[in-house]
Design a protein around this motif. Structure first.
Motif, PDB file in Angstrom:
ATOM      1  N   ASP A  36       0.822  -1.213   0.000  1.00  0.00           N
ATOM      2  CA  ASP A  36       0.000   0.000   0.000  1.00  0.00           C
ATOM      3  C   ASP A  36       0.855   1.262   0.000  1.00  0.00           C
ATOM      4  N   ILE A  37       2.169   1.113   0.202  1.00  0.00           N
ATOM      5  CA  ILE A  37       3.064   2.266   0.279  1.00  0.00           C
ATOM      6  C   ILE A  37       3.571   2.601  -1.123  1.00  0.00           C
ATOM      7  N   VAL A  38       3.475   3.873  -1.478  1.00  0.00           N
ATOM      8  CA  VAL A  38       3.950   4.343  -2.779  1.00  0.00           C
ATOM      9  C   VAL A  38       4.902   5.504  -2.547  1.00  0.00           C
ATOM     10  N   LEU A  39       6.091   5.431  -3.141  1.00  0.00           N
ATOM     11  CA  LEU A  39       7.060   6.522  -3.029  1.00  0.00           C
ATOM     12  C   LEU A  39       7.273   7.156  -4.403  1.00  0.00           C
ATOM     13  N   PRO A  40       7.577   8.448  -4.443  1.00  0.00           N
ATOM     14  CA  PRO A  40       7.848   9.091  -5.740  1.00  0.00           C
ATOM     15  C   PRO A  40       9.037   8.422  -6.436  1.00  0.00           C
ATOM     16  N   GLY A  41       8.885   8.141  -7.728  1.00  0.00           N
ATOM     17  CA  GLY A  41       9.986   7.562  -8.495  1.00  0.00           C
ATOM     18  C   GLY A  41      10.229   6.093  -8.224  1.00  0.00           C
ATOM     19  N   MET A  42       9.319   5.476  -7.493  1.00  0.00           N
ATOM     20  CA  MET A  42       9.483   4.064  -7.117  1.00  0.00           C
ATOM     21  C   MET A  42       9.417   3.147  -8.345  1.00  0.00           C
ATOM     22  N   LEU A  43      10.297   2.150  -8.368  1.00  0.00           N
ATOM     23  CA  LEU A  43      10.260   1.151  -9.434  1.00  0.00           C
ATOM     24  C   LEU A  43       9.820  -0.194  -8.855  1.00  0.00           C
ATOM     25  N   HIS A  44       9.335  -1.064  -9.740  1.00  0.00           N
ATOM     26  CA  HIS A  44       8.821  -2.366  -9.306  1.00  0.00           C
ATOM     27  C   HIS A  44       9.750  -3.481  -9.787  1.00  0.00           C
ATOM     28  N   VAL A  45       9.901  -4.474  -8.938  1.00  0.00           N
ATOM     29  CA  VAL A  45      10.850  -5.557  -9.207  1.00  0.00           C
ATOM     30  C   VAL A  45      10.115  -6.854  -9.541  1.00  0.00           C
ATOM     31  N   GLY A  70      10.030   0.859 -20.200  1.00  0.00           N
ATOM     32  CA  GLY A  70       9.865   1.043 -18.756  1.00  0.00           C
ATOM     33  C   GLY A  70      10.933   0.396 -17.907  1.00  0.00           C
ATOM     34  N   VAL A  71      11.843  -0.354 -18.531  1.00  0.00           N
ATOM     35  CA  VAL A  71      12.851  -1.082 -17.753  1.00  0.00           C
ATOM     36  C   VAL A  71      14.013  -0.148 -17.390  1.00  0.00           C
ATOM     37  N   HIS A  72      14.373  -0.098 -16.101  1.00  0.00           N
ATOM     38  CA  HIS A  72      15.473   0.745 -15.640  1.00  0.00           C
ATOM     39  C   HIS A  72      16.705  -0.048 -15.262  1.00  0.00           C
ATOM     40  N   GLY A  73      16.521  -1.335 -14.972  1.00  0.00           N
ATOM     41  CA  GLY A  73      17.685  -2.106 -14.562  1.00  0.00           C
ATOM     42  C   GLY A  73      17.429  -3.594 -14.697  1.00  0.00           C
ATOM     43  N   ALA A 119      11.429  -2.090 -13.158  1.00  0.00           N
ATOM     44  CA  ALA A 119      10.735  -1.342 -14.209  1.00  0.00           C
ATOM     45  C   ALA A 119       9.686  -0.437 -13.579  1.00  0.00           C
ATOM     46  N   GLU A 120       9.074   0.396 -14.431  1.00  0.00           N
ATOM     47  CA  GLU A 120       8.143   1.397 -13.898  1.00  0.00           C
ATOM     48  C   GLU A 120       6.855   0.779 -13.380  1.00  0.00           C
ATOM     49  N   THR A 121       6.455  -0.358 -13.919  1.00  0.00           N
ATOM     50  CA  THR A 121       5.301  -1.064 -13.377  1.00  0.00           C
ATOM     51  C   THR A 121       5.682  -2.528 -13.174  1.00  0.00           C
ATOM     52  N   ARG A 122       4.925  -3.193 -12.317  1.00  0.00           N
ATOM     53  CA  ARG A 122       5.177  -4.619 -12.099  1.00  0.00           C
ATOM     54  C   ARG A 122       4.942  -5.390 -13.402  1.00  0.00           C
TER      55      ARG A 122
END
Lengths: 353, 165
Positions: A36-45, A70-73, A119-122
Protein backbone atom coordinates in the motif's frame (compact mmCIF):
# COMPACT_ATOMS: atom_id res chain seq x y z
CA UNK A 1 -10.84 3.17 53.31
CA UNK A 2 -10.22 4.15 49.70
CA UNK A 3 -11.99 2.21 46.98
CA UNK A 4 -9.66 0.98 44.23
CA UNK A 5 -9.53 3.50 41.42
CA UNK A 6 -10.77 1.49 38.47
CA UNK A 7 -9.65 4.08 35.94
CA UNK A 8 -5.98 3.61 36.71
CA UNK A 9 -3.46 0.85 36.15
CA UNK A 10 -4.04 -2.72 35.17
CA UNK A 11 -7.47 -2.83 36.79
CA UNK A 12 -8.75 -1.03 33.70
CA UNK A 13 -8.06 -4.15 31.63
CA UNK A 14 -8.36 -7.23 33.82
CA UNK A 15 -11.62 -9.02 33.18
CA UNK A 16 -12.65 -6.42 30.60
CA UNK A 17 -13.27 -6.83 26.90
CA UNK A 18 -10.67 -4.62 25.24
CA UNK A 19 -11.48 -3.37 21.76
CA UNK A 20 -8.46 -3.52 19.47
CA UNK A 21 -7.33 -0.09 18.37
CA UNK A 22 -6.24 -1.38 14.94
CA UNK A 23 -9.67 -2.77 14.04
CA UNK A 24 -11.20 0.49 12.77
CA UNK A 25 -8.47 0.99 10.17
CA UNK A 26 -8.42 -2.67 9.13
CA UNK A 27 -12.23 -2.75 8.78
CA UNK A 28 -12.37 0.37 6.62
CA UNK A 29 -9.53 -0.33 4.18
CA UNK A 30 -7.14 2.07 5.92
CA UNK A 31 -4.58 -0.54 6.92
CA UNK A 32 -1.03 -0.04 5.66
CA UNK A 33 0.55 -3.18 4.29
CA UNK A 34 3.81 -2.97 2.32
CA UNK A 35 2.12 -2.98 -1.08
CA UNK A 36 0.00 0.00 0.00
CA UNK A 37 3.06 2.27 0.28
CA UNK A 38 3.95 4.34 -2.78
CA UNK A 39 7.06 6.52 -3.03
CA UNK A 40 7.85 9.09 -5.74
CA UNK A 41 9.99 7.56 -8.50
CA UNK A 42 9.48 4.06 -7.12
CA UNK A 43 10.26 1.15 -9.43
CA UNK A 44 8.82 -2.37 -9.31
CA UNK A 45 10.85 -5.56 -9.21
CA UNK A 46 10.25 -8.94 -10.79
CA UNK A 47 12.68 -11.86 -10.83
CA UNK A 48 13.75 -14.32 -13.48
CA UNK A 49 13.89 -17.57 -11.53
CA UNK A 50 15.36 -20.99 -12.02
CA UNK A 51 12.87 -23.48 -13.46
CA UNK A 52 15.09 -26.39 -12.36
CA UNK A 53 16.02 -27.70 -8.92
CA UNK A 54 19.74 -27.95 -9.48
CA UNK A 55 22.21 -26.96 -12.14
CA UNK A 56 25.12 -24.87 -13.28
CA UNK A 57 24.38 -21.53 -14.94
CA UNK A 58 26.04 -21.60 -18.36
CA UNK A 59 24.96 -18.19 -19.62
CA UNK A 60 22.61 -15.30 -18.89
CA UNK A 61 21.36 -13.12 -21.76
CA UNK A 62 19.56 -9.95 -20.61
CA UNK A 63 19.73 -8.00 -23.89
CA UNK A 64 16.06 -8.43 -24.86
CA UNK A 65 14.87 -7.60 -21.33
CA UNK A 66 16.89 -4.37 -21.30
CA UNK A 67 15.18 -3.21 -24.49
CA UNK A 68 11.67 -3.45 -23.01
CA UNK A 69 9.72 -0.25 -22.31
CA UNK A 70 9.87 1.04 -18.76
CA UNK A 71 12.85 -1.08 -17.75
CA UNK A 72 15.47 0.74 -15.64
CA UNK A 73 17.69 -2.11 -14.56
CA UNK A 74 18.40 -5.77 -15.23
CA UNK A 75 20.82 -7.06 -12.60
CA UNK A 76 22.61 -10.36 -12.12
CA UNK A 77 24.66 -11.44 -9.09
CA UNK A 78 27.74 -10.06 -10.86
CA UNK A 79 26.08 -6.62 -10.78
CA UNK A 80 24.93 -6.91 -7.14
CA UNK A 81 28.47 -7.91 -6.09
CA UNK A 82 29.40 -4.20 -6.34
CA UNK A 83 27.67 -3.73 -2.94
CA UNK A 84 28.65 -6.68 -0.74
CA UNK A 85 26.09 -8.08 1.67
CA UNK A 86 26.71 -10.87 4.18
CA UNK A 87 23.52 -12.89 4.53
CA UNK A 88 23.25 -14.03 8.14
CA UNK A 89 21.46 -16.87 9.84
CA UNK A 90 18.51 -16.37 12.19
CA UNK A 91 21.14 -16.46 14.94
CA UNK A 92 23.03 -13.58 13.30
CA UNK A 93 25.99 -15.80 12.46
CA UNK A 94 27.64 -16.09 9.09
CA UNK A 95 26.34 -18.98 7.02
CA UNK A 96 28.49 -22.08 6.57
CA UNK A 97 27.99 -21.90 2.81
CA UNK A 98 28.08 -18.83 0.59
CA UNK A 99 24.52 -17.46 0.33
CA UNK A 100 24.02 -14.75 -2.24
CA UNK A 101 20.89 -12.69 -2.95
CA UNK A 102 20.82 -13.90 -6.56
CA UNK A 103 22.16 -17.22 -7.79
CA UNK A 104 25.93 -17.11 -8.30
CA UNK A 105 27.06 -19.64 -10.91
CA UNK A 106 24.68 -22.40 -9.90
CA UNK A 107 21.10 -22.89 -8.76
CA UNK A 108 20.04 -25.15 -5.91
CA UNK A 109 16.25 -25.03 -5.88
CA UNK A 110 13.38 -24.46 -8.28
CA UNK A 111 12.39 -20.81 -8.09
CA UNK A 112 15.81 -19.54 -6.98
CA UNK A 113 16.07 -15.93 -8.14
CA UNK A 114 18.73 -15.44 -10.83
CA UNK A 115 18.06 -12.03 -12.41
CA UNK A 116 16.38 -8.93 -10.93
CA UNK A 117 14.42 -6.63 -13.23
CA UNK A 118 13.35 -3.14 -12.12
CA UNK A 119 10.74 -1.34 -14.21
CA UNK A 120 8.14 1.40 -13.90
CA UNK A 121 5.30 -1.06 -13.38
CA UNK A 122 5.18 -4.62 -12.10
CA UNK A 123 3.64 -5.70 -15.41
CA UNK A 124 6.58 -4.23 -17.32
CA UNK A 125 9.02 -5.88 -14.95
CA UNK A 126 7.34 -9.26 -15.43
CA UNK A 127 7.26 -8.80 -19.22
CA UNK A 128 11.00 -8.09 -19.25
CA UNK A 129 11.88 -10.86 -16.78
CA UNK A 130 10.14 -13.34 -19.06
CA UNK A 131 12.59 -12.38 -21.85
CA UNK A 132 15.73 -13.12 -19.82
CA UNK A 133 17.44 -16.14 -21.36
CA UNK A 134 19.30 -18.36 -18.90
CA UNK A 135 21.04 -21.54 -20.05
CA UNK A 136 21.62 -24.26 -17.47
CA UNK A 137 23.62 -27.44 -17.33
CA UNK A 138 21.15 -29.55 -15.40
CA UNK A 139 22.32 -31.72 -12.52
CA UNK A 140 20.40 -34.43 -10.70
CA UNK A 141 18.12 -32.77 -8.18
CA UNK A 142 18.46 -33.63 -4.49
CA UNK A 143 14.96 -33.29 -3.11
CA UNK A 144 14.30 -35.90 -0.44
CA UNK A 145 16.07 -36.81 2.78
CA UNK A 146 16.91 -40.20 1.25
CA UNK A 147 18.49 -38.53 -1.79
CA UNK A 148 20.43 -36.11 0.41
CA UNK A 149 22.03 -39.05 2.25
CA UNK A 150 23.50 -40.62 -0.86
CA UNK A 151 23.94 -37.75 -3.33
CA UNK A 152 27.07 -35.68 -3.59
CA UNK A 153 26.99 -32.33 -1.80
CA UNK A 154 24.74 -29.78 -3.55
CA UNK A 155 26.94 -26.95 -2.33
CA UNK A 156 30.40 -27.08 -3.92
CA UNK A 157 33.21 -27.53 -1.42
CA UNK A 158 31.10 -29.13 1.31
CA UNK A 159 31.63 -32.68 2.61
CA UNK A 160 28.00 -33.76 2.57
CA UNK A 161 24.42 -32.51 2.54
CA UNK A 162 24.21 -32.52 6.33
CA UNK A 163 24.50 -28.94 7.59
CA UNK A 164 24.12 -29.72 11.29
CA UNK A 165 24.32 -32.93 13.32
CA UNK A 166 24.10 -33.63 17.04
CA UNK A 167 24.29 -37.06 18.73
CA UNK A 168 24.99 -40.55 17.50
CA UNK A 169 22.98 -42.90 15.29
CA UNK A 170 24.63 -45.92 17.00
CA UNK A 171 22.93 -46.96 20.21
CA UNK A 172 25.48 -47.19 23.03
CA UNK A 173 25.85 -50.54 24.82
CA UNK A 174 24.24 -49.46 28.07
CA UNK A 175 21.05 -48.18 26.39
CA UNK A 176 21.00 -51.14 24.00
CA UNK A 177 21.13 -53.51 26.98
CA UNK A 178 18.26 -51.61 28.63
CA UNK A 179 16.10 -51.77 25.48
CA UNK A 180 17.01 -55.41 24.83
CA UNK A 181 16.17 -56.31 28.43
CA UNK A 182 12.78 -54.55 28.38
CA UNK A 183 9.55 -56.54 28.46
CA UNK A 184 8.45 -54.72 25.30
CA UNK A 185 10.58 -53.03 22.66
CA UNK A 186 8.88 -50.95 19.97
CA UNK A 187 10.19 -49.10 16.95
CA UNK A 188 8.09 -46.64 14.98
CA UNK A 189 8.86 -44.35 12.07
CA UNK A 190 7.01 -41.06 11.69
CA UNK A 191 7.13 -38.97 8.51
CA UNK A 192 6.03 -35.35 8.73
CA UNK A 193 5.30 -33.45 5.56
CA UNK A 194 6.88 -30.14 4.59
CA UNK A 195 5.34 -27.07 6.22
CA UNK A 196 4.59 -24.10 3.99
CA UNK A 197 3.80 -21.01 6.05
CA UNK A 198 1.68 -19.31 3.36
CA UNK A 199 0.76 -16.02 5.04
CA UNK A 200 -2.18 -14.22 3.45
CA UNK A 201 0.13 -11.29 2.72
CA UNK A 202 3.05 -12.68 0.77
CA UNK A 203 6.60 -11.47 1.34
CA UNK A 204 7.38 -7.94 0.19
CA UNK A 205 9.75 -5.05 0.68
CA UNK A 206 10.10 -1.44 -0.39
CA UNK A 207 13.68 -0.20 -0.05
CA UNK A 208 14.72 3.42 -0.38
CA UNK A 209 18.25 4.75 -0.08
CA UNK A 210 17.75 8.27 1.20
CA UNK A 211 21.43 9.00 1.82
CA UNK A 212 24.82 7.31 2.27
CA UNK A 213 23.81 6.08 5.72
CA UNK A 214 20.05 6.36 5.41
CA UNK A 215 18.26 3.25 4.25
CA UNK A 216 14.53 3.05 4.78
CA UNK A 217 12.67 -0.25 4.51
CA UNK A 218 8.99 -0.96 4.50
CA UNK A 219 8.90 -4.71 4.91
CA UNK A 220 6.36 -7.27 5.99
CA UNK A 221 8.08 -8.86 8.96
CA UNK A 222 7.74 -10.22 12.49
CA UNK A 223 9.98 -7.70 14.24
CA UNK A 224 11.15 -4.41 12.71
CA UNK A 225 13.99 -4.23 15.24
CA UNK A 226 15.27 -7.69 14.37
CA UNK A 227 15.17 -6.78 10.66
CA UNK A 228 16.99 -3.49 11.29
CA UNK A 229 19.74 -5.22 13.29
CA UNK A 230 20.07 -8.03 10.73
CA UNK A 231 20.29 -5.60 7.79
CA UNK A 232 22.76 -3.33 9.55
CA UNK A 233 25.07 -6.29 10.24
CA UNK A 234 24.58 -7.73 6.76
CA UNK A 235 25.45 -4.44 5.09
CA UNK A 236 28.08 -3.29 7.58
CA UNK A 237 26.17 -0.12 8.38
CA UNK A 238 25.47 1.32 11.83
CA UNK A 239 22.09 0.58 13.42
CA UNK A 240 21.18 4.23 13.05
CA UNK A 241 21.46 3.95 9.25
CA UNK A 242 18.46 1.63 8.95
CA UNK A 243 14.82 2.54 9.51
CA UNK A 244 12.27 -0.26 9.27
CA UNK A 245 8.53 0.32 9.04
CA UNK A 246 6.01 -2.47 9.31
CA UNK A 247 2.68 -0.98 10.27
CA UNK A 248 0.36 -3.83 9.28
CA UNK A 249 1.49 -7.38 8.57
CA UNK A 250 -0.71 -9.99 6.95
CA UNK A 251 0.62 -12.99 8.84
CA UNK A 252 4.13 -14.44 8.98
CA UNK A 253 4.22 -17.83 10.74
CA UNK A 254 8.00 -17.76 11.06
CA UNK A 255 8.61 -17.01 7.37
CA UNK A 256 9.25 -13.31 7.88
CA UNK A 257 11.79 -13.27 10.71
CA UNK A 258 14.42 -11.56 8.63
CA UNK A 259 15.10 -10.76 4.97
CA UNK A 260 16.18 -13.55 2.67
CA UNK A 261 17.39 -13.81 -0.92
CA UNK A 262 14.78 -11.71 -2.71
CA UNK A 263 14.56 -9.02 -0.04
CA UNK A 264 18.37 -8.75 0.06
CA UNK A 265 18.52 -8.51 -3.73
CA UNK A 266 16.00 -5.65 -3.65
CA UNK A 267 17.87 -3.86 -0.84
CA UNK A 268 21.24 -4.12 -2.62
CA UNK A 269 19.74 -3.11 -5.97
CA UNK A 270 18.07 -0.10 -4.34
CA UNK A 271 21.45 0.93 -2.89
CA UNK A 272 23.13 0.53 -6.27
CA UNK A 273 20.41 2.15 -8.38
CA UNK A 274 19.60 4.97 -5.98
CA UNK A 275 15.88 4.58 -6.60
CA UNK A 276 13.16 3.21 -4.34
CA UNK A 277 12.47 -0.40 -5.32
CA UNK A 278 9.39 -2.38 -4.39
CA UNK A 279 9.00 -6.13 -4.67
CA UNK A 280 5.73 -7.81 -3.77
CA UNK A 281 5.87 -11.58 -4.03
CA UNK A 282 2.92 -13.02 -5.91
CA UNK A 283 1.31 -16.27 -4.77
CA UNK A 284 2.95 -18.27 -7.54
CA UNK A 285 6.35 -17.08 -6.33
CA UNK A 286 5.37 -17.69 -2.70
CA UNK A 287 4.37 -21.29 -3.31
CA UNK A 288 7.46 -21.94 -5.43
CA UNK A 289 10.29 -20.02 -3.83
CA UNK A 290 9.46 -18.87 -0.30
CA UNK A 291 11.50 -20.65 2.33
CA UNK A 292 9.56 -23.49 3.91
CA UNK A 293 9.76 -25.06 7.30
CA UNK A 294 11.01 -28.48 8.31
CA UNK A 295 10.02 -31.72 6.64
CA UNK A 296 10.93 -34.47 9.06
CA UNK A 297 11.43 -38.19 9.48
CA UNK A 298 11.85 -39.76 12.89
CA UNK A 299 12.47 -43.33 13.94
CA UNK A 300 11.84 -43.78 17.64
CA UNK A 301 12.65 -46.93 19.61
CA UNK A 302 11.23 -47.32 23.07
CA UNK A 303 11.46 -49.98 25.79
CA UNK A 304 8.75 -50.66 28.37
CA UNK A 305 8.72 -52.76 31.51
CA UNK A 306 5.96 -55.25 32.34
CA UNK A 307 3.87 -52.44 33.93
CA UNK A 308 4.11 -50.27 30.78
CA UNK A 309 6.66 -47.83 32.23
CA UNK A 310 9.24 -46.41 29.83
CA UNK A 311 12.69 -47.88 30.41
CA UNK A 312 14.48 -45.87 27.77
CA UNK A 313 14.33 -44.75 24.16
CA UNK A 314 16.42 -43.74 21.20
CA UNK A 315 15.47 -41.33 18.43
CA UNK A 316 16.85 -40.87 14.93
CA UNK A 317 15.62 -37.57 13.57
CA UNK A 318 16.28 -36.09 10.13
CA UNK A 319 14.85 -32.84 8.87
CA UNK A 320 14.94 -31.50 5.36
CA UNK A 321 15.60 -27.76 5.52
CA UNK A 322 16.11 -27.21 1.81
CA UNK A 323 19.17 -25.85 0.05
CA UNK A 324 19.43 -22.57 1.95
CA UNK A 325 18.10 -22.88 5.51
CA UNK A 326 18.14 -19.66 7.50
CA UNK A 327 20.95 -21.13 9.55
CA UNK A 328 22.22 -24.72 9.75
CA UNK A 329 19.83 -26.38 12.17
CA UNK A 330 19.17 -29.96 13.21
CA UNK A 331 16.01 -29.00 15.16
CA UNK A 332 17.19 -30.43 18.48
CA UNK A 333 13.99 -29.04 20.02
CA UNK A 334 12.22 -32.20 18.88
CA UNK A 335 14.32 -34.27 21.30
CA UNK A 336 13.77 -31.79 24.08
CA UNK A 337 10.04 -32.34 23.63
CA UNK A 338 10.58 -36.10 23.87
CA UNK A 339 12.62 -36.06 27.07
CA UNK A 340 10.51 -33.33 28.68
CA UNK A 341 7.16 -34.99 27.99
CA UNK A 342 7.81 -38.41 29.51
CA UNK A 343 9.59 -39.77 32.54
CA UNK A 344 12.22 -42.07 31.16
CA UNK A 345 15.49 -43.23 32.68
CA UNK A 346 17.49 -43.07 29.46
CA UNK A 347 17.24 -41.31 26.11
CA UNK A 348 19.76 -40.95 23.33
CA UNK A 349 19.41 -39.56 19.85
CA UNK A 350 20.88 -38.28 16.67
CA UNK A 351 19.52 -35.13 15.03
CA UNK A 352 20.44 -34.07 11.51
CA UNK A 353 19.40 -31.18 9.29
CA UNK B 1 -0.53 -1.92 -24.94
CA UNK B 2 -3.89 -0.63 -26.06
CA UNK B 3 -5.70 1.76 -23.73
CA UNK B 4 -9.45 1.65 -23.20
CA UNK B 5 -11.63 4.37 -21.74
CA UNK B 6 -13.98 3.31 -18.95
CA UNK B 7 -16.57 5.14 -16.85
CA UNK B 8 -17.79 3.67 -13.61
CA UNK B 9 -19.24 4.63 -10.26
CA UNK B 10 -16.79 3.84 -7.48
CA UNK B 11 -18.03 4.10 -3.92
CA UNK B 12 -20.71 6.53 -5.09
CA UNK B 13 -18.38 8.74 -7.12
CA UNK B 14 -18.27 8.86 -10.92
CA UNK B 15 -14.82 8.07 -12.31
CA UNK B 16 -13.33 7.96 -15.78
CA UNK B 17 -10.09 6.17 -16.55
CA UNK B 18 -7.91 4.83 -19.34
CA UNK B 19 -6.82 1.26 -18.68
CA UNK B 20 -4.84 -1.39 -20.51
CA UNK B 21 -6.93 -4.29 -21.75
CA UNK B 22 -5.01 -6.65 -19.46
CA UNK B 23 -5.42 -4.59 -16.31
CA UNK B 24 -7.46 -6.44 -13.71
CA UNK B 25 -10.17 -4.59 -11.82
CA UNK B 26 -8.12 -5.20 -8.67
CA UNK B 27 -5.00 -3.53 -10.10
CA UNK B 28 -7.10 -0.61 -11.38
CA UNK B 29 -8.72 -0.15 -7.95
CA UNK B 30 -5.43 -0.37 -6.03
CA UNK B 31 -2.99 1.40 -8.36
CA UNK B 32 -5.20 3.91 -10.18
CA UNK B 33 -8.11 4.61 -7.84
CA UNK B 34 -6.11 4.33 -4.60
CA UNK B 35 -8.41 1.75 -3.02
CA UNK B 36 -5.63 -0.09 -1.18
CA UNK B 37 -8.21 -1.82 1.02
CA UNK B 38 -8.59 -4.20 -1.93
CA UNK B 39 -6.03 -6.86 -1.00
CA UNK B 40 -4.38 -9.27 -3.39
CA UNK B 41 -3.66 -12.57 -1.71
CA UNK B 42 -3.41 -14.93 -4.66
CA UNK B 43 -4.52 -13.30 -7.95
CA UNK B 44 -5.96 -16.70 -8.82
CA UNK B 45 -9.52 -16.27 -7.56
CA UNK B 46 -8.94 -18.60 -4.62
CA UNK B 47 -8.35 -16.56 -1.46
CA UNK B 48 -11.18 -14.02 -1.77
CA UNK B 49 -9.26 -11.11 -0.21
CA UNK B 50 -9.84 -8.90 -3.28
CA UNK B 51 -13.64 -9.28 -3.24
CA UNK B 52 -15.61 -6.13 -4.10
CA UNK B 53 -19.23 -5.67 -5.14
CA UNK B 54 -20.10 -4.90 -8.76
CA UNK B 55 -23.72 -3.80 -9.19
CA UNK B 56 -24.39 -5.27 -5.77
CA UNK B 57 -22.91 -8.71 -6.36
CA UNK B 58 -19.72 -10.01 -4.75
CA UNK B 59 -16.93 -10.34 -7.33
CA UNK B 60 -13.28 -11.32 -7.12
CA UNK B 61 -11.65 -8.23 -8.55
CA UNK B 62 -8.51 -10.19 -9.52
CA UNK B 63 -10.54 -12.27 -11.98
CA UNK B 64 -12.42 -9.37 -13.57
CA UNK B 65 -10.84 -6.98 -16.03
CA UNK B 66 -11.13 -3.26 -15.43
CA UNK B 67 -12.67 -2.81 -18.89
CA UNK B 68 -15.49 -5.16 -17.87
CA UNK B 69 -16.45 -2.74 -15.08
CA UNK B 70 -17.30 -0.04 -17.63
CA UNK B 71 -20.71 1.36 -16.72
CA UNK B 72 -20.91 -0.54 -13.43
CA UNK B 73 -21.29 0.54 -9.82
CA UNK B 74 -18.32 -0.79 -7.85
CA UNK B 75 -18.09 -0.73 -4.06
CA UNK B 76 -14.92 -1.51 -2.15
CA UNK B 77 -14.35 -1.79 1.60
CA UNK B 78 -13.61 1.95 1.61
CA UNK B 79 -17.22 2.57 0.57
CA UNK B 80 -18.92 0.52 3.30
CA UNK B 81 -19.06 2.89 6.27
CA UNK B 82 -21.40 5.89 6.29
CA UNK B 83 -19.88 9.26 5.42
CA UNK B 84 -19.88 10.19 9.12
CA UNK B 85 -17.76 7.09 9.87
CA UNK B 86 -20.55 4.93 11.30
CA UNK B 87 -19.72 1.32 10.58
CA UNK B 88 -21.78 -0.71 8.13
CA UNK B 89 -23.49 -3.60 10.00
CA UNK B 90 -20.98 -6.11 8.59
CA UNK B 91 -18.06 -4.05 9.91
CA UNK B 92 -19.76 -3.73 13.30
CA UNK B 93 -20.50 -7.46 13.38
CA UNK B 94 -16.90 -8.42 12.59
CA UNK B 95 -15.55 -6.01 15.21
CA UNK B 96 -17.90 -7.24 17.92
CA UNK B 97 -17.21 -10.89 17.12
CA UNK B 98 -13.42 -10.48 16.87
CA UNK B 99 -13.74 -11.72 13.29
CA UNK B 100 -10.32 -10.40 12.30
CA UNK B 101 -6.75 -10.45 13.48
CA UNK B 102 -4.19 -9.38 10.87
CA UNK B 103 -6.92 -7.86 8.74
CA UNK B 104 -5.57 -8.92 5.36
CA UNK B 105 -8.47 -11.16 4.33
CA UNK B 106 -11.02 -8.96 6.12
CA UNK B 107 -12.01 -6.53 3.34
CA UNK B 108 -13.02 -9.44 1.10
CA UNK B 109 -15.04 -11.12 3.86
CA UNK B 110 -16.81 -7.83 4.57
CA UNK B 111 -17.76 -7.34 0.92
CA UNK B 112 -19.16 -10.86 0.57
CA UNK B 113 -21.23 -10.42 3.74
CA UNK B 114 -22.34 -6.97 2.56
CA UNK B 115 -23.50 -8.36 -0.78
CA UNK B 116 -25.49 -11.12 0.94
CA UNK B 117 -27.09 -8.97 3.64
CA UNK B 118 -27.57 -5.59 1.94
CA UNK B 119 -30.83 -4.23 0.52
CA UNK B 120 -33.46 -6.92 0.15
CA UNK B 121 -30.93 -9.73 0.63
CA UNK B 122 -31.41 -11.62 3.89
CA UNK B 123 -29.01 -14.53 3.83
CA UNK B 124 -29.32 -17.17 6.53
CA UNK B 125 -26.44 -18.07 8.82
CA UNK B 126 -25.91 -21.22 6.76
CA UNK B 127 -25.74 -19.22 3.53
CA UNK B 128 -23.25 -16.76 5.01
CA UNK B 129 -21.09 -19.56 6.40
CA UNK B 130 -21.29 -21.35 3.06
CA UNK B 131 -20.15 -18.18 1.28
CA UNK B 132 -17.07 -18.16 3.53
CA UNK B 133 -15.84 -21.15 1.52
CA UNK B 134 -14.70 -18.49 -0.95
CA UNK B 135 -12.41 -16.88 1.61
CA UNK B 136 -9.17 -17.97 3.20
CA UNK B 137 -8.30 -16.63 6.67
CA UNK B 138 -5.04 -17.80 8.31
CA UNK B 139 -5.43 -16.08 11.69
CA UNK B 140 -8.84 -16.55 13.22
CA UNK B 141 -9.73 -20.19 12.66
CA UNK B 142 -13.00 -18.74 11.31
CA UNK B 143 -14.92 -18.97 14.60
CA UNK B 144 -15.11 -15.21 15.08
CA UNK B 145 -16.25 -14.83 11.47
CA UNK B 146 -18.95 -17.47 12.11
CA UNK B 147 -20.15 -15.52 15.13
CA UNK B 148 -20.32 -12.40 12.95
CA UNK B 149 -22.34 -14.34 10.36
CA UNK B 150 -24.77 -15.50 13.05
CA UNK B 151 -25.23 -11.98 14.38
CA UNK B 152 -25.88 -10.67 10.87
CA UNK B 153 -28.40 -13.40 10.09
CA UNK B 154 -30.19 -12.98 13.44
CA UNK B 155 -30.13 -9.20 13.30
CA UNK B 156 -28.37 -8.93 16.66
CA UNK B 157 -25.43 -6.79 15.57
CA UNK B 158 -24.74 -4.16 18.21
CA UNK B 159 -27.35 -5.67 20.53
CA UNK B 160 -25.34 -8.32 22.32
CA UNK B 161 -22.81 -8.26 25.10
CA UNK B 162 -20.10 -8.20 22.44
CA UNK B 163 -20.66 -4.55 21.55
CA UNK B 164 -17.19 -3.08 21.78
CA UNK B 165 -17.85 0.54 22.63
Amino acid sequence: MNAPNSSLGATRWIGQRVPRKEDPRLLTGRGQFVDDIVLPGMLHVAFARSPIARGRIVSIDTAAAREMPGVHGVLTMADLAARPITMLSFFFTEAEIPITPLADGHVSYAGEPVVLVAAETRAQAEDAASLVEIAYEELDPVVTIAQARTAGPIHPGMDSNVAAEIGDEEIEDELEDTLAGSALRLSHRIVHQRISQSPMETRGVLASRDGPEELQLWITCQSPHLVARWVSLALGLPDSAIRVVAKDVGGAFGLKNHPWKEECAVIVAALLMGKPLKWIEDRYEALTASNQAREAEMTLQAGFDAEGRLTGSHGIYDCNNGAFPQGADSNIAVHMFVWAAYKQPAYAFVSRG
Amino acid sequence: MSKHAIDLTLNGQRRSAGVEARTSLADYLRLDAGCTGVHLGCEHGVCGACTVTVDGRAVRSCLMLAVQADGCAVTTVEGLAAPDGTFHPVQQAMREAHGLQCGFCTPGVLMTFAALTGGEARASEEELVSAMSGHVCRCTGYQGIRRAARALAEGTVGAGAGAAE
